[in-house]
Design a protein around this motif. Structure first.
Motif, PDB file in Angstrom:
ATOM      1  N   HIS A 154      10.886 -11.558   1.062  1.00 36.87           N
ATOM      2  CA  HIS A 154       9.682 -12.297   0.683  1.00 36.87           C
ATOM      3  C   HIS A 154       9.613 -12.465  -0.839  1.00 36.87           C
ATOM      4  N   THR A 155       9.243 -13.652  -1.274  1.00 40.57           N
ATOM      5  CA  THR A 155       9.117 -13.917  -2.708  1.00 40.57           C
ATOM      6  C   THR A 155       7.889 -13.212  -3.257  1.00 40.57           C
ATOM      7  N   VAL A 156       8.019 -12.609  -4.428  1.00 41.81           N
ATOM      8  CA  VAL A 156       6.908 -11.897  -5.065  1.00 41.81           C
ATOM      9  C   VAL A 156       5.761 -12.860  -5.359  1.00 41.81           C
ATOM     10  N   THR A 157       4.547 -12.418  -5.026  1.00 35.07           N
ATOM     11  CA  THR A 157       3.339 -13.177  -5.360  1.00 35.07           C
ATOM     12  C   THR A 157       2.452 -12.323  -6.264  1.00 35.07           C
ATOM     13  N   GLU A 158       1.441 -12.942  -6.822  1.00 32.84           N
ATOM     14  CA  GLU A 158       0.525 -12.208  -7.703  1.00 32.84           C
ATOM     15  C   GLU A 158      -0.172 -11.077  -6.965  1.00 32.84           C
ATOM     16  N   ASP A 159      -0.424 -11.257  -5.662  1.00 42.18           N
ATOM     17  CA  ASP A 159      -1.077 -10.211  -4.868  1.00 42.18           C
ATOM     18  C   ASP A 159      -0.249  -8.933  -4.817  1.00 42.18           C
ATOM     19  N   ASP A 160       1.072  -9.063  -4.900  1.00 46.37           N
ATOM     20  CA  ASP A 160       1.947  -7.885  -4.838  1.00 46.37           C
ATOM     21  C   ASP A 160       1.731  -6.943  -6.019  1.00 46.37           C
ATOM     22  N   LEU A 161       1.199  -7.470  -7.112  1.00 43.17           N
ATOM     23  CA  LEU A 161       1.024  -6.658  -8.316  1.00 43.17           C
ATOM     24  C   LEU A 161      -0.084  -5.618  -8.158  1.00 43.17           C
ATOM     25  N   ASN A 162      -0.975  -5.809  -7.177  1.00 42.80           N
ATOM     26  CA  ASN A 162      -2.134  -4.927  -7.035  1.00 42.80           C
ATOM     27  C   ASN A 162      -1.758  -3.477  -6.763  1.00 42.80           C
ATOM     28  N   ALA A 163      -0.720  -3.253  -5.953  1.00 43.71           N
ATOM     29  CA  ALA A 163      -0.362  -1.879  -5.582  1.00 43.71           C
ATOM     30  C   ALA A 163       1.106  -1.542  -5.835  1.00 43.71           C
ATOM     31  N   ASN A 164       1.910  -2.533  -6.203  1.00 46.72           N
ATOM     32  CA  ASN A 164       3.348  -2.300  -6.384  1.00 46.72           C
ATOM     33  C   ASN A 164       3.688  -2.187  -7.870  1.00 46.72           C
ATOM     34  N   PHE A 165       3.742  -0.950  -8.371  1.00 47.70           N
ATOM     35  CA  PHE A 165       3.962  -0.739  -9.806  1.00 47.70           C
ATOM     36  C   PHE A 165       5.408  -1.006 -10.237  1.00 47.70           C
ATOM     37  N   LEU A 166       6.310  -1.232  -9.250  1.00 42.72           N
ATOM     38  CA  LEU A 166       7.696  -1.531  -9.614  1.00 42.72           C
ATOM     39  C   LEU A 166       7.882  -2.989 -10.044  1.00 42.72           C
ATOM     40  N   ILE A 167       6.866  -3.814  -9.805  1.00 38.43           N
ATOM     41  CA  ILE A 167       6.954  -5.226 -10.183  1.00 38.43           C
ATOM     42  C   ILE A 167       6.261  -5.417 -11.527  1.00 38.43           C
ATOM     43  N   PRO A 168       6.999  -5.771 -12.587  1.00 44.74           N
ATOM     44  CA  PRO A 168       6.391  -5.974 -13.913  1.00 44.74           C
ATOM     45  C   PRO A 168       5.373  -7.126 -13.858  1.00 44.74           C
ATOM     46  N   PRO A 169       4.232  -6.967 -14.511  1.00 47.58           N
ATOM     47  CA  PRO A 169       3.199  -8.012 -14.478  1.00 47.58           C
ATOM     48  C   PRO A 169       3.544  -9.194 -15.377  1.00 47.58           C
ATOM     49  N   ASP A 170       4.717  -9.714 -15.209  1.00 47.33           N
ATOM     50  CA  ASP A 170       5.209 -10.822 -16.038  1.00 47.33           C
ATOM     51  C   ASP A 170       5.913 -11.819 -15.117  1.00 47.33           C
ATOM     52  N   GLU A 171       5.287 -12.971 -14.915  1.00 45.37           N
ATOM     53  CA  GLU A 171       5.834 -13.956 -13.995  1.00 45.37           C
ATOM     54  C   GLU A 171       7.216 -14.436 -14.441  1.00 45.37           C
ATOM     55  N   GLY A 172       7.484 -14.304 -15.732  1.00 45.69           N
ATOM     56  CA  GLY A 172       8.805 -14.674 -16.230  1.00 45.69           C
ATOM     57  C   GLY A 172       9.891 -13.774 -15.689  1.00 45.69           C
ATOM     58  N   ILE A 173       9.506 -12.556 -15.283  1.00 42.94           N
ATOM     59  CA  ILE A 173      10.459 -11.599 -14.724  1.00 42.94           C
ATOM     60  C   ILE A 173      10.526 -11.705 -13.204  1.00 42.94           C
ATOM     61  N   TYR A 174       9.351 -11.767 -12.540  1.00 42.67           N
ATOM     62  CA  TYR A 174       9.363 -11.739 -11.078  1.00 42.67           C
ATOM     63  C   TYR A 174       9.332 -13.118 -10.422  1.00 42.67           C
ATOM     64  N   GLY A 175       9.035 -14.152 -11.181  1.00 41.48           N
ATOM     65  CA  GLY A 175       8.875 -15.487 -10.607  1.00 41.48           C
ATOM     66  C   GLY A 175      10.080 -15.963  -9.807  1.00 41.48           C
ATOM     67  N   GLY A 176       9.845 -16.340  -8.547  1.00 38.34           N
ATOM     68  CA  GLY A 176      10.896 -16.880  -7.702  1.00 38.34           C
ATOM     69  C   GLY A 176      11.862 -15.868  -7.134  1.00 38.34           C
TER      70      GLY A 176
END
Length: 328
Positions: free
Chosen positions: A69-91
């Motif tokens: 599944h592609t990372v969405t903004e909702d994933d940031l709420n509880a998943n601390f392994l995803i950096p809050p930077d769309e440039g990193i997780y986008g797509g």
């Protein structure tokens, strides 16, 4: 793991130095078993990433992540392994981003991504692993993977874990598990437990279960039954479905000759209101418990959970429920 083999090779000097503190807690043999174990996690969310962090730091041999599944903004709420930077997780996929972050926790652990759909996993693929953890999956997928684990000649431990905001459930199937139990006074004794499958554990007649059985067990069965019959993914059922879910509760209770009032409407309302939300502190508790249980399974030391664990932040209690298979 069944307690036979798996700990023949010696730890390297680097491993011994890195894991010195935990070796003092659970011993060299347990650490050697852990360093040779291979774990698959299907579904990356706030709960499973807590588990992944724990076993990577503990020194598991390898960890494979499956979640396309592609990372969405909702994933940031509880998943601390995803950096809050769309440039990193986008797509990018959840597994890909989480894999990259986990590698930084312990470079001695092999962390990789397995692409694919968990609902299509075949038995031969599962032979690569000793432990399989499933989350964010439909009941049909959980049953399918659990059944495949049981069909292999190799012993594969199966865990299912889910967090619904302030509530959580862990299911454990170690099939036949041999382990060392520590007795008062320091003596040890060999023990064996036999586990029911997930299908058996959710098919237990409610009327036969002890009155003190946590009501979360029943509420989760009602919700998963409704989602399964409606073809919903976990968390897609909302408060707007409340009348239909309550009707399902009545139907299941009637068939089970079970008092409907035992499954409080307020509890079902909380589960529906949760949707796909996860409460990070509850994720940390569940991920910690699961990490501890997997290490027990691999090391064959200590009493494992048999076979459900529940946590509810409303009362702050963790409860173990031993739900047997239906009598034949």
């Amino acid at each position: 793991m069944d307690g036979s083999g798996g700990a023949d090779e010696e730890l390297t000097a680097q491993e011994t130095a890195l894991y010195d503190r935990q070796i003092r807690v659970w011993g060299v043999d347990a650490q050697k078993r852990l360093s040779k174990a291979h774990v698959l996690v299907c579904g990356m969310n706030g709960t499973t990433i807590e588990f992944c962090k724990n076993i990577v730091l503990a020194g598991v041999g390898s960890l494979s992540l499956m979640d396309d599944h592609t990372v969405t903004e909702d994933d940031l709420n509880a998943n601390f392994l995803i950096p809050p930077d769309e440039g990193i997780y986008g797509g990018r996929s959840r597994a890909d981003v989480c894999c990259e972050s986990l590698k930084d926790f312990n470079p001695m652990v092999r962390v990789s991504v397995e692409k694919g759909d968990p609902s299509l996993i075949d038995g031969e693929f599962l032979d690569k692993f000793d432990i399989v953890v499933v989350s964010c999956a439909s009941l049909k997928t959980k049953l399918f993977i659990n059944d495949n684990c049981r069909k292999r000649s190799k012993h594969i431990a199966f865990y299912a874990i889910d967090c619904k905001d302030s509530c959580g459930e862990i299911f454990v199937d170690l099939q036949t598990h041999n382990y060392i139990q520590k007795k008062p006074g320091g003596e040890t004794e060999q023990q064996q437990l036999t586990y029911p499958s997930l299908q058996e554990a959710i098919s237990a007649p409610w009327k036969s279960l002890p009155r003190k059985t946590t009501k979360l067990y029943f509420a989760m069965r009602v919700l998963e039954n409704y989602e399964s019959s409606e073809g919903r993914s976990p968390g897609e059922t909302t408060l707007s479905d409340m009348p239909a879910v309550l009707a399902r509760r009545k139907d299941m209770c009637d068939r089970m000759a079970f008092n409907e009032s035992q499954i409080r409407t307020a509890l079902i309302e909380r589960l529906l209101a949760a949707g796909k939300k996860e409460h990070p502190p509850v994720c940390a508790i569940l991920g910690g418990i699961l990490g501890q249980e997997v290490i027990k399974s691999i090391s064959c030391k200590g009493d494992p959970i048999k076979n459900f664990f529940y946590f509810d932040a409303a009362d702050g209690k963790g409860v173990i429920e031993d739900i047997p298979a239906p009598a034949s």
